[in-house]
Design a protein around this motif. Structure first.
Motif, mmCIF file in Angstrom:
data_model
loop_
_atom_site.group_PDB
_atom_site.id
_atom_site.type_symbol
_atom_site.label_atom_id
_atom_site.label_comp_id
_atom_site.label_asym_id
_atom_site.label_seq_id
_atom_site.Cartn_x
_atom_site.Cartn_y
_atom_site.Cartn_z
ATOM 1 N N GLN A 1 26.169 -42.478 -47.370
ATOM 2 C CA GLN A 1 26.380 -41.516 -48.250
ATOM 3 C C GLN A 1 25.244 -40.605 -48.061
ATOM 4 N N TYR B 1 31.958 -43.100 -54.255
ATOM 5 C CA TYR B 1 30.695 -42.058 -54.917
ATOM 6 C C TYR B 1 31.303 -41.085 -55.397
ATOM 7 N N TRP C 1 25.541 -38.578 -60.304
ATOM 8 C CA TRP C 1 24.797 -38.063 -59.152
ATOM 9 C C TRP C 1 23.617 -37.200 -59.804
ATOM 10 N N LEU D 1 24.951 -46.358 -55.648
ATOM 11 C CA LEU D 1 25.649 -46.100 -56.715
ATOM 12 C C LEU D 1 25.810 -47.361 -57.422
#
Length: 455
Positions: free
Chosen positions: A240, A278, A285, A150
């Motif tokens: 993640q 996130y 994303w 990220l």
């Protein structure tokens, strides 16, 4: 113009590169911690910071940012440029690094964080910003998505003088294509000089379908004997991505399948904090992940997931799993087993034949993770907290889940440029990986490009 390396040149940790624009101005790209066999007792900054006018942070992994407190202590007073998401993550990473490796003194930690927050300048992707530059040159930079974790970026820096412009690109850490959650990096339009990582410069990863099937097969085999699956995973990025993949495997399983009841335990307060980040920045994303959210799914927060917070809860979970023989998947940091809660799990369960250890990322030379990876398949042993432990657990490695681009990705990053660099400096890799990537570039790009292995 000159490029000096203060880390991640003879290995993959301690990333720190100095772009010398002139005798009065240098820009620092990353300032990371040394780990594994590169680890140093003295973390003080060994180079002169008087002429360093700015720090650029490509992303928030500790091997790229861990020495920032020491940089501040050495007298660095310039801005710290980074992306919006990295600006949100950076104080969390530095606070944890200080607590784990430096001090528990709240006043010292708060003073360092206060100074850090005053220095951070958050910049959107694909937005040019001016770098402080003395003398005749003018310098500007911009961040482009690197797809690694990220907020991660590669950075383009234009240095201009008398209408002539030289573009230097620092890759930071480039992400692999088709990884969950984040879009893959796109090559820059051009570079005159490229400084590029080479972590997997001599290897190619499994495809996504293949690695997902491997993950599914390994876990199903592992939990068939009611044992635990230990997954050492970095708090930012790998954790993640794995949660995302596990949620998908659970979602697509048939009713009554063991997957519907499997316990997924995230035992890392830091990873939990980063997972919240996130979710906060889910506009970054990729399209697939956004479609799942639109359908009401929660790829990073699902019913089978239990998050462990306090140390007492952590120890209670270990004791519970040891006494009940309940199948469970445990994700815990650190990713190379060089510290953190994963070490307690390994100490308790590594000698158990029903345990499986699943490595999903690079294990640096000199780390406990590399030793387990090396000696586990031959039923060897390791020392944990001065105790010799025979490795009776099954040890697996799935390279496809690396957050780093493989050789194909590193090659495409260069061949995808419309205007190829005249000079490539290869850093951030073991010697074999750097040499293999250099040879690949020479074979594909021909002799007109200077290809240099950084030293």
């Amino acid at each position: 113009m000159q490029i000096l390396h203060h880390g991640a040149v003879n290995g993959v940790t301690g990333s720190c590169h100095e772009l010398v624009i002139n005798s009065q101005t240098s820009i620092l790209i990353d300032c990371g911690l040394f780990q594994g066999e590169d680890e140093k007792d003295d973390l003080s900054i060994e180079f002169d910071v008087a002429h360093i006018t700015a720090l650029i942070v490509t992303h928030c992994h500790i091997d790229h940012v861990g020495r920032i407190p020491y940089l501040l202590a050495a007298g660095f007073k310039g801005p710290i440029f980074t992306t919006l998401a990295s600006a949100s993550l950076l104080p969390l990473v530095i606070e944890d690094a200080l607590k784990v490796g430096v001090t528990r003194n709240t006043k010292i930690i708060n003073a360092c964080l206060s100074l850090l927050n005053k220095r951070i300048v958050a910049v959107s992707f694909n937005t040019w910003f001016t770098l402080p530059c003395d003398n005749e040159q003018v310098a500007k930079a911009r961040f482009q998505r690197a797809g690694h974790i990220l907020g991660s970026a590669y950075v383009e820096i234009d240095i201009s003088k008398n209408k002539a412009t030289h573009r230097v690109v620092f890759s930071g850490d480039l992400g692999a294509p088709y990884t969950p959650l984040l879009p893959a990096p796109k090559p820059p339009y051009k570079a005159d000089t490229l400084v590029i990582e080479s972590t997997y410069g001599n290897k190619n990863h499994q495809g996504r379908k293949e690695r997902t099937q491997t993950l599914k097969t390994v876990i199903e085999r592992a939990v068939a004997d009611n044992g635990v699956v230990l997954v050492p995973a970095f708090s930012i990025g790998r954790t993640q991505e794995l949660l995302y993949e596990l949620e998908q495997l659970i979602h697509q399983s048939a009713k009554g399948s063991p997957w519907r009841h499997i316990h997924v335990i995230l035992d890392s307060p830091m990873a939990a904090n980063f997972t919240e980040q996130y979710i906060k920045f889910k506009h970054l994303w990729d399209a697939e992940a956004k479609r799942k959210v639109a359908k009401g799914r929660h790829p990073l927060d699902f019913d089978n997931l239990t998050t462990v917070d306090t140390h007492s809860e952590h120890m209670a979970i270990i004791n519970y799993l040891a006494s009940r023989q309940t199948p469970a998947i445990i994700l815990a940091a650190s990713g190379m087993c060089s510290g953190g809660r994963i070490v307690n799990y390994l100490e308790r369960f590594l000698g158990d034949k029903t345990t499986d250890v699943l490595f999903v990322g690079y294990q640096g030379v000199g780390t406990l993770g590399r030793d387990i990876q090396k000696y586990g398949p031959r039923n060897g042993y390791v020392f944990i907290n001065d105790t010799r432990i025979t490795i009776n657990a099954q040890v697996h490695t799935i390279s496809g889940y690396s957050a780093h681009a493989d050789q194909n990705g590193l090659v495409k990053f260069v061949t995808g440029m419309r205007k190829k660099p005249s000079h490539i400096k290869i850093v951030h890799g073991d010697e074999d990986a750097k040499r293999a990537l250099a040879n690949k570039y020479k074979a594909i790009l021909g002799g007109g490009i200077k290809i240099e292995i950084g030293t």
